[in-house]
Design a protein around this motif. Sequence first.
Motif, PDB file in Angstrom:
ATOM      1  N   LEU A 281      39.143  57.840 -34.023  1.00  0.00           N
ATOM      2  CA  LEU A 281      38.118  56.545 -33.290  1.00  0.00           C
ATOM      3  C   LEU A 281      37.565  56.455 -32.004  1.00  0.00           C
ATOM      4  O   LEU A 281      38.362  56.129 -30.733  1.00  0.00           O
ATOM      5  CB  LEU A 281      38.494  55.387 -33.639  1.00  0.00           C
TER       6      LEU A 281
ATOM      7  N   HIS B 137      33.500  55.508 -29.708  1.00  0.00           N
ATOM      8  CA  HIS B 137      33.230  54.054 -30.298  1.00  0.00           C
ATOM      9  C   HIS B 137      31.873  54.648 -28.947  1.00  0.00           C
ATOM     10  O   HIS B 137      31.914  55.650 -27.728  1.00  0.00           O
ATOM     11  CB  HIS B 137      33.683  53.140 -29.175  1.00  0.00           C
ATOM     12  N   GLU B 138      30.683  54.685 -29.201  1.00  0.00           N
ATOM     13  CA  GLU B 138      29.590  54.875 -27.867  1.00  0.00           C
ATOM     14  C   GLU B 138      29.232  53.974 -27.179  1.00  0.00           C
ATOM     15  O   GLU B 138      28.174  53.272 -26.897  1.00  0.00           O
ATOM     16  CB  GLU B 138      27.791  54.121 -29.303  1.00  0.00           C
ATOM     17  N   THR B 139      30.138  54.306 -25.645  1.00  0.00           N
ATOM     18  CA  THR B 139      30.884  53.708 -24.409  1.00  0.00           C
ATOM     19  C   THR B 139      29.624  54.022 -23.652  1.00  0.00           C
ATOM     20  O   THR B 139      28.889  55.399 -23.951  1.00  0.00           O
ATOM     21  CB  THR B 139      31.672  54.237 -24.071  1.00  0.00           C
TER      22      THR B 139
ATOM     23  N   TYR C 199      30.408  60.342 -27.349  1.00  0.00           N
ATOM     24  CA  TYR C 199      31.911  59.284 -27.842  1.00  0.00           C
ATOM     25  C   TYR C 199      32.187  59.148 -27.036  1.00  0.00           C
ATOM     26  O   TYR C 199      32.488  60.608 -26.412  1.00  0.00           O
ATOM     27  CB  TYR C 199      32.066  58.504 -29.238  1.00  0.00           C
TER      28      TYR C 199
ATOM     29  N   ARG D 225      38.765  56.101 -28.601  1.00  0.00           N
ATOM     30  CA  ARG D 225      39.906  54.624 -28.310  1.00  0.00           C
ATOM     31  C   ARG D 225      41.063  55.253 -28.664  1.00  0.00           C
ATOM     32  O   ARG D 225      41.669  54.370 -28.309  1.00  0.00           O
ATOM     33  CB  ARG D 225      38.441  54.121 -28.696  1.00  0.00           C
TER      34      ARG D 225
END
Length: 92
Positions: free
Chosen positions: A14, A16-18, A73, A76
Amino acid sequence: NSMEPAIHTGALLLAHETPYARLREGDVIVFRQPDGSLNTHRIVALEPEGAITKGDNAFVPDVFPVTPAMYRYRVRYVFNFFANITRAPAAG
Protein backbone atom coordinates in the motif's frame (compact mmCIF):
# COMPACT_ATOMS: atom_id res chain seq x y z
CA ASN A 1 13.89 -11.15 -3.55
CA SER A 2 15.98 -8.03 -3.07
CA MET A 3 13.77 -6.73 -0.25
CA GLU A 4 13.54 -9.99 1.74
CA PRO A 5 12.87 -10.47 4.59
CA ALA A 6 10.97 -7.17 5.04
CA ILE A 7 9.01 -7.55 1.80
CA HIS A 8 8.38 -10.99 0.34
CA THR A 9 8.12 -11.57 -3.40
CA GLY A 10 4.44 -11.26 -4.27
CA ALA A 11 3.55 -9.14 -1.22
CA LEU A 12 0.82 -6.53 -1.50
CA LEU A 13 2.11 -2.97 -0.97
CA LEU A 14 0.00 0.00 0.00
CA ALA A 15 1.81 3.09 -1.25
CA HIS A 16 1.12 6.81 -1.09
CA GLU A 17 1.99 9.74 -3.35
CA THR A 18 4.30 11.48 -0.87
CA PRO A 19 6.11 14.52 -2.32
CA TYR A 20 9.72 13.73 -3.26
CA ALA A 21 11.00 16.52 -0.99
CA ARG A 22 9.49 14.74 2.04
CA LEU A 23 11.35 11.45 1.47
CA ARG A 24 13.84 10.40 4.16
CA GLU A 25 16.54 7.79 4.62
CA GLY A 26 14.90 4.50 5.53
CA ASP A 27 11.78 5.10 3.42
CA VAL A 28 10.83 2.31 1.04
CA ILE A 29 9.88 3.74 -2.35
CA VAL A 30 8.55 2.60 -5.70
CA PHE A 31 10.41 4.07 -8.66
CA ARG A 32 10.76 3.64 -12.41
CA GLN A 33 14.13 2.26 -13.45
CA PRO A 34 15.92 3.55 -16.57
CA ASP A 35 14.59 0.53 -18.54
CA GLY A 36 11.02 1.55 -17.64
CA SER A 37 10.26 -1.21 -15.15
CA LEU A 38 9.09 -0.47 -11.61
CA ASN A 39 11.23 -1.35 -8.59
CA THR A 40 10.83 -1.13 -4.81
CA HIS A 41 13.89 -0.43 -2.64
CA ARG A 42 14.85 1.39 0.54
CA ILE A 43 16.49 4.84 0.54
CA VAL A 44 19.94 4.55 2.14
CA ALA A 45 21.11 8.11 1.43
CA LEU A 46 19.83 11.37 -0.01
CA GLU A 47 22.34 13.06 -2.31
CA PRO A 48 22.07 16.17 -4.52
CA GLU A 49 21.83 13.93 -7.60
CA GLY A 50 18.95 11.90 -6.10
CA ALA A 51 17.97 9.23 -3.60
CA ILE A 52 20.44 6.35 -3.26
CA THR A 53 18.48 3.10 -2.93
CA LYS A 54 19.31 -0.49 -2.09
CA GLY A 55 17.42 -3.70 -1.65
CA ASP A 56 17.50 -4.90 1.96
CA ASN A 57 18.91 -8.22 0.75
CA ALA A 58 21.52 -6.63 -1.56
CA PHE A 59 25.17 -6.01 -0.70
CA VAL A 60 25.62 -2.77 -2.66
CA PRO A 61 23.37 0.21 -3.51
CA ASP A 62 21.69 0.56 -6.89
CA VAL A 63 23.94 1.96 -9.63
CA PHE A 64 21.77 4.99 -10.37
CA PRO A 65 20.21 7.59 -8.03
CA VAL A 66 16.43 7.93 -8.04
CA THR A 67 15.54 11.40 -9.30
CA PRO A 68 12.18 13.14 -8.79
CA ALA A 69 11.20 12.16 -12.36
CA MET A 70 11.81 8.46 -11.57
CA TYR A 71 10.08 8.44 -8.16
CA ARG A 72 6.47 7.22 -7.95
CA TYR A 73 5.33 6.31 -4.39
CA ARG A 74 6.41 5.81 -0.78
CA VAL A 75 5.39 2.45 0.65
CA ARG A 76 3.24 2.82 3.77
CA TYR A 77 2.16 -0.77 4.49
CA VAL A 78 3.36 -4.23 3.48
CA PHE A 79 1.06 -7.26 3.47
CA ASN A 80 3.39 -10.24 3.18
CA PHE A 81 0.64 -12.81 3.64
CA PHE A 82 -0.39 -12.24 0.00
CA ALA A 83 2.98 -13.65 -1.08
CA ASN A 84 1.78 -17.15 -0.17
CA ILE A 85 -1.52 -17.03 -2.06
CA THR A 86 -1.41 -19.15 -5.21
CA ARG A 87 -3.88 -19.97 -7.94
CA ALA A 88 -5.87 -23.15 -7.43
CA PRO A 89 -4.75 -25.97 -9.75
CA ALA A 90 -6.93 -26.55 -12.78
CA ALA A 91 -9.40 -29.43 -12.62
CA GLY A 92 -7.87 -32.38 -14.25
